[in-house]
Motif scaffolding. Sequence first.
Motif, mmCIF file in Angstrom:
data_model
loop_
_atom_site.group_PDB
_atom_site.id
_atom_site.type_symbol
_atom_site.label_atom_id
_atom_site.label_comp_id
_atom_site.label_asym_id
_atom_site.label_seq_id
_atom_site.Cartn_x
_atom_site.Cartn_y
_atom_site.Cartn_z
ATOM 1 N N ASP A 776 90.005 22.475 81.748
ATOM 2 C CA ASP A 776 88.902 23.371 81.369
ATOM 3 C C ASP A 776 88.928 23.741 79.880
ATOM 4 O O ASP A 776 89.184 24.884 79.497
ATOM 5 C CB ASP A 776 88.947 24.661 82.213
ATOM 6 C CG ASP A 776 88.799 24.374 83.699
ATOM 7 O OD1 ASP A 776 88.123 23.396 84.043
ATOM 8 O OD2 ASP A 776 89.380 25.118 84.507
ATOM 9 N N ASN A 777 88.666 22.746 79.047
ATOM 10 C CA ASN A 777 88.569 22.970 77.593
ATOM 11 C C ASN A 777 89.876 23.483 76.995
ATOM 12 O O ASN A 777 89.877 24.386 76.155
ATOM 13 C CB ASN A 777 87.437 23.946 77.259
ATOM 14 C CG ASN A 777 86.081 23.432 77.729
ATOM 15 O OD1 ASN A 777 85.768 22.254 77.545
ATOM 16 N ND2 ASN A 777 85.295 24.299 78.349
ATOM 17 N N ALA A 778 90.967 22.909 77.433
ATOM 18 C CA ALA A 778 92.247 23.291 76.840
ATOM 19 C C ALA A 778 92.271 22.928 75.361
ATOM 20 O O ALA A 778 92.796 23.675 74.535
ATOM 21 C CB ALA A 778 93.390 22.593 77.576
ATOM 22 N N PHE A 779 91.704 21.769 75.010
ATOM 23 C CA PHE A 779 91.566 21.354 73.612
ATOM 24 C C PHE A 779 90.105 21.033 73.343
ATOM 25 O O PHE A 779 89.385 20.564 74.226
ATOM 26 C CB PHE A 779 92.435 20.127 73.316
ATOM 27 C CG PHE A 779 93.878 20.455 73.044
ATOM 28 C CD1 PHE A 779 94.366 20.505 71.750
ATOM 29 C CD2 PHE A 779 94.754 20.738 74.096
ATOM 30 C CE1 PHE A 779 95.693 20.814 71.500
ATOM 31 C CE2 PHE A 779 96.075 21.044 73.858
ATOM 32 C CZ PHE A 779 96.550 21.086 72.549
ATOM 33 N N MET A 780 89.666 21.251 72.115
ATOM 34 C CA MET A 780 88.287 21.020 71.712
ATOM 35 C C MET A 780 88.263 20.020 70.559
ATOM 36 O O MET A 780 89.186 19.948 69.757
ATOM 37 C CB MET A 780 87.626 22.327 71.279
ATOM 38 C CG MET A 780 87.646 23.427 72.343
ATOM 39 S SD MET A 780 86.581 23.068 73.748
ATOM 40 C CE MET A 780 84.974 23.345 72.988
ATOM 41 N N GLY A 781 87.159 19.275 70.485
ATOM 42 C CA GLY A 781 87.013 18.301 69.412
ATOM 43 C C GLY A 781 86.894 16.903 69.952
ATOM 44 O O GLY A 781 87.233 16.631 71.112
ATOM 45 N N GLU A 782 86.416 15.991 69.122
ATOM 46 C CA GLU A 782 86.143 14.631 69.565
ATOM 47 C C GLU A 782 87.272 13.666 69.248
ATOM 48 O O GLU A 782 87.329 12.569 69.794
ATOM 49 C CB GLU A 782 84.853 14.112 68.907
ATOM 50 C CG GLU A 782 83.616 14.930 69.304
ATOM 51 C CD GLU A 782 82.359 14.394 68.658
ATOM 52 O OE1 GLU A 782 82.466 13.423 67.873
ATOM 53 O OE2 GLU A 782 81.285 14.941 68.933
ATOM 54 N N ILE A 783 88.183 14.030 68.333
ATOM 55 C CA ILE A 783 89.210 13.094 67.893
ATOM 56 C C ILE A 783 90.588 13.715 68.062
ATOM 57 O O ILE A 783 90.830 14.853 67.694
ATOM 58 C CB ILE A 783 89.011 12.695 66.414
ATOM 59 C CG1 ILE A 783 87.655 12.018 66.220
ATOM 60 C CG2 ILE A 783 90.127 11.764 65.949
ATOM 61 C CD1 ILE A 783 87.351 11.688 64.783
ATOM 62 N N TRP A 784 91.488 12.922 68.638
ATOM 63 C CA TRP A 784 92.886 13.313 68.749
ATOM 64 C C TRP A 784 93.695 12.264 68.002
ATOM 65 O O TRP A 784 93.800 11.124 68.426
ATOM 66 C CB TRP A 784 93.314 13.405 70.208
ATOM 67 C CG TRP A 784 94.799 13.594 70.401
ATOM 68 C CD1 TRP A 784 95.700 14.053 69.492
ATOM 69 C CD2 TRP A 784 95.546 13.310 71.595
ATOM 70 N NE1 TRP A 784 96.965 14.089 70.025
ATOM 71 C CE2 TRP A 784 96.905 13.644 71.319
ATOM 72 C CE3 TRP A 784 95.207 12.844 72.860
ATOM 73 C CZ2 TRP A 784 97.903 13.490 72.271
ATOM 74 C CZ3 TRP A 784 96.208 12.704 73.800
ATOM 75 C CH2 TRP A 784 97.537 13.020 73.513
ATOM 76 N N LYS A 785 94.256 12.645 66.868
ATOM 77 C CA LYS A 785 95.077 11.739 66.084
ATOM 78 C C LYS A 785 96.525 11.904 66.528
ATOM 79 O O LYS A 785 97.136 12.947 66.341
ATOM 80 C CB LYS A 785 94.952 12.046 64.591
ATOM 81 C CG LYS A 785 93.568 11.740 64.027
ATOM 82 C CD LYS A 785 93.520 12.008 62.533
ATOM 83 C CE LYS A 785 92.145 11.677 61.974
ATOM 84 N NZ LYS A 785 92.068 11.938 60.504
ATOM 85 N N THR A 786 97.051 10.859 67.136
ATOM 86 C CA THR A 786 98.411 10.931 67.658
ATOM 87 C C THR A 786 99.416 10.702 66.543
ATOM 88 O O THR A 786 99.127 10.080 65.525
ATOM 89 C CB THR A 786 98.631 9.885 68.760
ATOM 90 O OG1 THR A 786 98.384 8.581 68.209
ATOM 91 C CG2 THR A 786 97.688 10.122 69.919
ATOM 92 N N ALA A 787 100.626 11.198 66.749
ATOM 93 C CA ALA A 787 101.714 11.030 65.784
ATOM 94 C C ALA A 787 102.911 10.414 66.475
ATOM 95 O O ALA A 787 103.134 10.616 67.674
ATOM 96 C CB ALA A 787 102.094 12.380 65.169
ATOM 97 N N ASP A 788 103.699 9.649 65.725
ATOM 98 C CA ASP A 788 104.889 9.014 66.281
ATOM 99 C C ASP A 788 105.990 10.052 66.472
ATOM 100 O O ASP A 788 106.017 11.098 65.819
ATOM 101 C CB ASP A 788 105.399 7.908 65.352
ATOM 102 C CG ASP A 788 104.404 6.761 65.262
ATOM 103 O OD1 ASP A 788 103.646 6.597 66.235
ATOM 104 O OD2 ASP A 788 104.400 6.053 64.242
#
Length: 805
Positions: A776-788
Amino acid sequence: MADAAVGFLLENLQQLLVHHVQLIRGAKKEVEKLESDLQVFKDFLNEYSSKKRRKDDSLQTVVRQIRDVVYEAEDVIDAFVTQAAVVKSENYFLRAFKEPVNLHKIARKVKSVRAKVTDIYGGKNRIEFASCLPAGVGVHEESEVPLVRQRNLVGLEDETKTIIGYLTAETEQLDVISIVGMPGLGKTTLAGKIFRDPAIVYRFHTRIWVYISQEFTRKDVFLAILKEFTKVTEETKTKSDHELAMLVAAKLDEGRFLIVMDDVWTAEDWDKLKIVLPHTNSMGKVLITSRHVEVAQCANVNRPPYKLRFLTHAESWLLLRLEVFGKPVCPPELEDHGNLIAKDCNGLPLAIVVIGGILVKNFSASNEATWKKVSESVSTYLVEKDPERRMEKIIALSYDKLPYHLRACYLYLGMFPEDFQIPAWKLIRMWIAEGFIQQSNEVSLEETAEGYLEDLISRNLVRVDKVKSDGKIKTCRIHDMLRDFCINEARNEKENFLQEIKKTNEGFAPPISQIEKYRRLCIHSNVLSFISSKPYGHRVRSFVCFSKEDVILPADCISNIPTSFKLLRVLDVKPIIFGKSIPSDMYQLLHLRYIVLSFNLSVVPAHFSKLWNLQTLIVDTPSRNIAIRADIWNMLHLRHLKTNASASLPKRDSSDKGGQKLQTLDTISPQSCSEQVFDTACNLKKLGIRGPLASLIDGKIGSFGILRKMDHLENLKLLNDVFPRPASEGQLRYLPQPYEFPPKLKSLTLSDTSLDWSHMPILGSLEKLIVLKLKDNAFMGEIWKTADGGCLESFRPSLPEAQTP
């Protein structure tokens, strides 16, 4: 089951003598004497193993006598304690005329059976010391799950190919395919294999599995289908069957879908369900399983049912080897016996896996004698011509091979409805409350119970339904025929272990007048009618209801449960809503260890503190917030407190003695997240927090940073709730730093937090985190940039997913 009864009563007496001796004034010596006699019985039962009891009729007789006397002693003492507590709460003048219950009579009965035990010890019938472990001493060495595949699918290749062909073929309208066969033939197994087949997964983006069974409600089925398309709200649940049917039909009207309806019993049941299926949607497919050909003929007059065949001898022998050894091999000296067992199972898969469960618990490379004995037993048990009767006898054989410490646990599964998805967490806590699990110095009650459940699964008597991220069992199920056996065995005259209450045209079965002889009762339909009849059961220790429909108790019925069953240990009645008041009689159920209640209150009254035996308290309420007025810090045995609301905990006093045993607090308010609370509940394993989380993380209310000291906490839920303000106004601007989270956190759930994806690396830095659930909208936004470099192993966004059988 005498072992568990003696152990449980001994534990009760010891607690009574240590913590509540004031309730047994004038009878303390009798209770101490009774404790001493019961210890003799426990030693006797430990010495004479379950195997030797089954062989010796005289031992069986003594064991039954022990059980009956222990039950009677238990009834007298429990009633005695209840009466004493009520008297203690009355004023001085009333107490002056009350005398404690006389225990001399029950003590004499215990002595008479003890004399028989002594005769066996000292006479010519003395039996050599048994080497097996006594019931309830922890996880037995044999409880380790063997390397056996849980889903050994044999002889289904052609069937799978044929039905997948039906499902992928183009048709002019909605197509219904039926799999028909007797119980235990593998209908659900085949449907499950097809449901998970890559070709089906690729073709049908929407796949839905619903269990039907004998006692279903249309609303329950419609909601199960609807939740695969949208979030089911409380408002949705209040809609009528017709309104829900229209919603489901609209969702299914367009697009490609597959629905599996497992275990449809009658043509009338099909008629009730088919109204949601859009016959004009040629891309829709429905796969049903049923025992009855007429169901299939009614579902699709143009396509004959697929009648599932029995296994060949070669397939039966292959399945038996896979079940026992995990691969298609067998030591040469066991092959003749194994082939004979496979032949005698007459191609019935369930019979083979149940027998396999017996063998896998007794297998060693040189154990030819065991295989020969099982082979002879199977051939003896299978003289019946009726396949269903043969299957019943195989189940009885498997039950007879169970160690005594597992028998009560297994029969207890009959308390749950047919095709019920049994939460392992619930089942284990109920077993503990019943006294089936005895304390060990090195292993916790919960770990011991988990070992018991894994043992039953490895014997193929229980089926795993869902598994948690750590490999432990989340939910399980029991086959209809196995459940029927549990109920029939448990209600026989020798045991009176449990009884399912059902409504018939003639009234309730069994009649209300007969329920007093049973130790446990369950009812899953016609609940209000039963409660209104004012049943009475002075021996009943458990009353559970898993009705699929909620029942609101009228004002004149709210006291009927506690007044009918005054010696309850387990009360699980979530579908029964008590309204805006809890009857005062509820607080006299002093022996309650496990309770699940629903009521329309915003407080848990202080009187719950009187339930000093309580281990698990679960409350369901429509309120968003609930105040815990009960003094949980002095409830010495409380291990689990769960509610769907945001609970405000009572303040702790320095003189309070409890709290250290708490393992679950779910869900509590941010205001209750204080250093004082977590210093006391230092052994928590599961914590849920619901409320304005921004204030908690900012340190304005409560303290999130204190969680870094919670060395045992593995599961954390953070539910952001800023009602009545809109959720958008409660957005979290940041997450706590990794070092502020519990050091051994394995599972984290976030809901309505509206975080920016840029904060995800913090969660990836949690070293022990295995599962992350975003709802239920824990995170907002269209892009998730992952990190190593993150540590996260499993990520679960809040998306509808098909249920896998």
